[in-house]
Design an enzyme around this catalytic site. Structure first.
Site, PDB file in Angstrom:
ATOM      1  N   GLU A   9      28.004  19.603 -34.715  1.00 29.43           N
ATOM      2  CA  GLU A   9      28.519  18.257 -34.506  1.00 29.43           C
ATOM      3  C   GLU A   9      27.854  17.296 -35.494  1.00 29.43           C
ATOM      4  O   GLU A   9      26.634  17.271 -35.616  1.00 29.43           O
ATOM      5  CB  GLU A   9      28.206  17.839 -33.070  1.00 29.43           C
ATOM      6  CG  GLU A   9      28.563  16.414 -32.755  1.00 29.43           C
ATOM      7  CD  GLU A   9      27.748  15.871 -31.589  1.00 29.43           C
ATOM      8  OE1 GLU A   9      26.848  16.577 -31.090  1.00 29.43           O
ATOM      9  OE2 GLU A   9      28.012  14.727 -31.204  1.00 29.43           O
ATOM     10  N   ASP A  21      23.993  18.533 -29.840  1.00 29.52           N
ATOM     11  CA  ASP A  21      22.784  17.904 -29.325  1.00 29.52           C
ATOM     12  C   ASP A  21      22.680  18.100 -27.821  1.00 29.52           C
ATOM     13  O   ASP A  21      23.683  18.239 -27.129  1.00 29.52           O
ATOM     14  CB  ASP A  21      22.817  16.398 -29.626  1.00 29.52           C
ATOM     15  CG  ASP A  21      22.453  16.134 -31.077  1.00 29.52           C
ATOM     16  OD1 ASP A  21      21.734  16.968 -31.652  1.00 29.52           O
ATOM     17  OD2 ASP A  21      22.913  15.108 -31.619  1.00 29.52           O
ATOM     18  N   ASP A  30      22.408  16.149 -25.523  1.00 31.31           N
ATOM     19  CA  ASP A  30      22.644  14.890 -24.802  1.00 31.31           C
ATOM     20  C   ASP A  30      24.083  14.849 -24.297  1.00 31.31           C
ATOM     21  O   ASP A  30      24.820  15.827 -24.398  1.00 31.31           O
ATOM     22  CB  ASP A  30      22.340  13.689 -25.711  1.00 31.31           C
ATOM     23  CG  ASP A  30      23.206  13.705 -26.967  1.00 31.31           C
ATOM     24  OD1 ASP A  30      24.184  14.500 -27.013  1.00 31.31           O
ATOM     25  OD2 ASP A  30      22.899  12.949 -27.902  1.00 31.31           O
ATOM     26  N   ASP A  76      26.786  13.230 -25.333  1.00 29.40           N
ATOM     27  CA  ASP A  76      27.817  13.431 -26.344  1.00 29.40           C
ATOM     28  C   ASP A  76      27.914  14.899 -26.745  1.00 29.40           C
ATOM     29  O   ASP A  76      28.993  15.439 -26.943  1.00 29.40           O
ATOM     30  CB  ASP A  76      27.533  12.583 -27.586  1.00 29.40           C
ATOM     31  CG  ASP A  76      27.895  11.121 -27.352  1.00 29.40           C
ATOM     32  OD1 ASP A  76      28.602  10.858 -26.344  1.00 29.40           O
ATOM     33  OD2 ASP A  76      27.474  10.265 -28.147  1.00 29.40           O
TER      34      ASP A  76
END
Ligand code: TSJ
Length: 640
Positions: free
Chosen positions: A428, A505, A507, A509
């Protein structure tokens, strides 16, 4: 007491049972729990045959605390008279192997010669098996141990009578042999499911199931007077039905055909076939006959009603069956099976007979129920529309592909062309993608950076999904095309990477992008997941750098907590916000290097859940390719 003379016949009987004990799998499929449960079905099927012959309407199945099972019916009772082979007829039933219906002796010919051939197999695989037969005013008893008769016979060479009775029926109690079976505990769930199925297929039969193994007895009665109509209704019970269940029956060419169907507001079809009460997991000619005639009848109606214009092509069978749940049950005098598991009905006359009966009955019904007809046809219309959009999107994609193979050029491919060694990382963000390109081992690791913007696609209809540049470059890179609801152009043998690794990641997102990617794979390339090629990289959240000793990557907060507890002495903690923050060396160590990284293989269930999340996130419908798999009692295996 009369001594039994063991002639050549009875010696071969013992040899036969010995063969069963040597290779049990050949007779009951396996010696796992599935095979164990199968013993019960083999016995029960005899009682079902007595029901089909018209002499039994009640079967009692008990699982007992000692691990044995008792099956009782209220039929005529197995004949106990002297057989010409010099033993009570009952003994032949439990000691003769009837390979594929070869057993055509007059005394024990079942109604359709359908099943009831496995009692000797159950006997051979049981520590003991005890039979009580009520008929002619008496209860007659017999007993076997590992298939060998141990009951002393009376002076006439017949079974001893252990009491008087006015009733008739057969009762068999058996204990599966732990020398044979890996598991010796019957699965109540599996057995109940199969007995329930038997009840649906035999509407005048009542089956009482009792599990007496626990502190409290579990009792369930299966009685389904509505038969397969009730079966279809119950299969659909959690869905929104578009009309009442349709039932039909008839006879053609000596074959009895029964069917039931109902459409629900779902994007899937579920058509089950049974022949002589046995489930045909691989379908077969009866289903082909039903499907063919259903397609042709509905297309005719669609033209009559002007839903299809002269210039329009017919609906496909799949268009018409979208949303359909159906059960087709036929009775055939001489069924033949083919296919990998020998569960696919092969008789051509079954196709003809089913088409004839179903065709007449379906027309009879829809002529009188116009509203239902319109509901079903509007389902077909909607499905055809979706199919056409998909086809268009696919042709667009494929024609464009020829000229613009990986036009955005973002893929940093690896050098090796040996797919079994290659990996592709889907990363990403451009910055993380850049670091990954530097950090990777370019010999076998490819990097494909994608941007989060696919998340912005509001309603991800199929054509939009396929028009998406990121997704196109993925399909291009993998090399095996994609499949969707109506066809399968996916060819996993062309896959260019053994591992497809999603690198996002740790997180919110990152979680979103993984979810979306998994949904995409689940919908268009499910085999990638089924065959275990899809992984998620687990980048660390922290790096602990102690004053003394080695640095350590920590992958979640739990690991950090543990580190704090177990590590004595001072340490500095580095927290990673995202993959983009790591330098090439760190990225290599934590996520790329096969020696040190942590990968999680994606299971189909993970992907299914992801697709549900996507559905909620984006308000899109994401039907999986194999949306509904009928779990037959014999197919599932539970470990308790
Ligand atoms: F109950 C049971 F499930 F345990 C069980 C029932 C187990 C076995 C191995 C067989 C049976 C069974 C067999 N129930 N009913 C019968 N019926 C006959 O064997 C039978 C009775 C009478 C006649 C006749 O022509 O008079 C013919 C047959 C085949």
């Amino acid at each position: 007491m009369k001594k039994t003379t063991y002639d050549a016949g009875s010696i071969s009987v013992l040899e036969g049972l010995e063969a069963v004990r040597k290779r049990p799998g050949m007779y009951i499929g396996s010696t796992s729990r599935k095979g164990l449960n199968h013993l019960i079905y083999e016995i029960v099927d005899n009682a079902v045959d007595e029901h089909l012959a018209g002499f039994c309407d009640f079967i009692h199945v008990e699982l007992l605390a000692d691990g044995s099972c008792t099956v009782t019916d209220n039929g005529r009772g197995i004949p106990v008279g002297m057989h010409e082979k010099g033993m009570p007829a009952e003994r032949l039933v439990f000691t003769t192997l009837h390979a594929g219906g070869k057993f055509d002796d007059s005394v024990y010919k079942t109604s359709g010669g359908l099943h009831g051939v496995g009692s000797s197999v159950v006997n051979a695989l049981s520590t003991y098996l005890e039979v009580k037969i009520s008929r002619e005013g008496y209860v007659h008893q017999d007993r076997y141990e590992r298939g060998v008769p141990v009951q002393e016979l009376n002076d006439k060479g017949l079974l001893p009578r252990i009491g008087r009775t006015k009733e008739t029926g057969t009762c068999v109690n058996f204990l599966p042999d732990p020398e044979i079976f890996e598991k010796t505990r019957f699965s109540a769930t599996e057995v109940k499911s199969r007995l329930h199925e038997t009840a649906y297929l035999n509407p005048k039969l009542t089956i009482l199931f009792e599990d007496k193994r626990g502190a409290e007895t579990e009792s369930v009665t299966f009685s389904e007077p509505e038969g397969i109509k009730g079966f279809v209704r119950d299969l659909n019970k959690k869905q929104e039905a578009l009309h009442e269940t349709v039932y039909f029956t008839g006879e053609s060419d000596g074959i009895t055909v029964e069917g039931a169907f109902q459409f629900v507001n779902e994007f899937r079809e579920n058509v089950l076939g049974f022949c002589n009460n046995i489930y045909n997991a691989e379908g077969g000619t009866h289903l082909t006959g039903f499907k063919t005639v259903f397609t042709s009848v509905m297309n005719t109606y669609a033209r009559q009603l002007g839903i299809l214009k002269e210039k329009d092509a017919n609906f496909t069978g799949a268009d018409i069956r979208n949303g359909m749940t159906a059960v087709i049950s036929i009775k055939h005098p001489a069924p033949r099976f083919e296919g990998q598991t020998k569960t696919k009905l092969d008789n051509q006359d079954a196709s003809k007979a089913t088409a004839k009966v179903a065709g007449e009955e379906i027309v009879h019904y829809f002529d009188r129920h116009l509203e239902d007809l319109k509901a079903v046809l509007s389902c077909a219309e909607r499905s055809a529309k979706i199919r056409k959009t998909e086809e268009k999107a696919k042709t667009n994609l494929l024609t464009k592909q020829k000229y613009s193979f990986d036009s955005n050029g973002k893929l940093a491919n690896c050098e090796s062309r040996d797919a079994s060694k290659c990996e592709i990382f889907i990363v990403e963000g451009d910055s993380a993608g850049g670091s990954a390109k530097t950090a990777r081992d370019r010999n076998f690791q490819a990097i494909l950076p994608i941007r989060g913007k696919i998340l912005n696609v509001e309603k991800a209809t199929i054509d939009k999904v396929l028009a998406n540049a990121e997704i196109k470059s993925m399909i291009n890179a993998f090399g095996c095309g994609f499949s969707e609801g109506y066809g399968n152009d996916f060819d996993i043998s062309k896959l260019r990477y053994d591992k497809i690794i999603i690198m996002a990641d740790a997180d919110v997102d990152g979680a979103h992008i993984s979810t979306l990617l998994l949904t995409l794979f689940y919908r268009f390339m499910p085999d990638l997941i089924y065959e275990g090629h899809v992984y998620v990289a687990m980048p660390p959240l922290y790096k602990a750098m102690p004053a003394r000793g080695a640095e350590q990557y920590l992958y979640d907060d739990k690991a950090l907590e543990k580190y704090r507890k177990t590590h004595k002495g001072p340490f500095t903690l580095q927290r990673y916000k995202g993959l983009g923050e790591m330098d090439a060396q760190q990225l290599w160590e934590t996520t790329l290097n096969p020696e040190t990284r942590i990968l999680k293989r994606v299971e189909i269930e993970d992907a299914r859940l992801a697709s549900e999340v996507t559905e909620v996130l984006m308000g899109t419908e994401v039907p999986p390719r194999k949306a509904f798999i009928y779990e037959h009692a014999q197919d599932a295996e539970l470990d308790i």
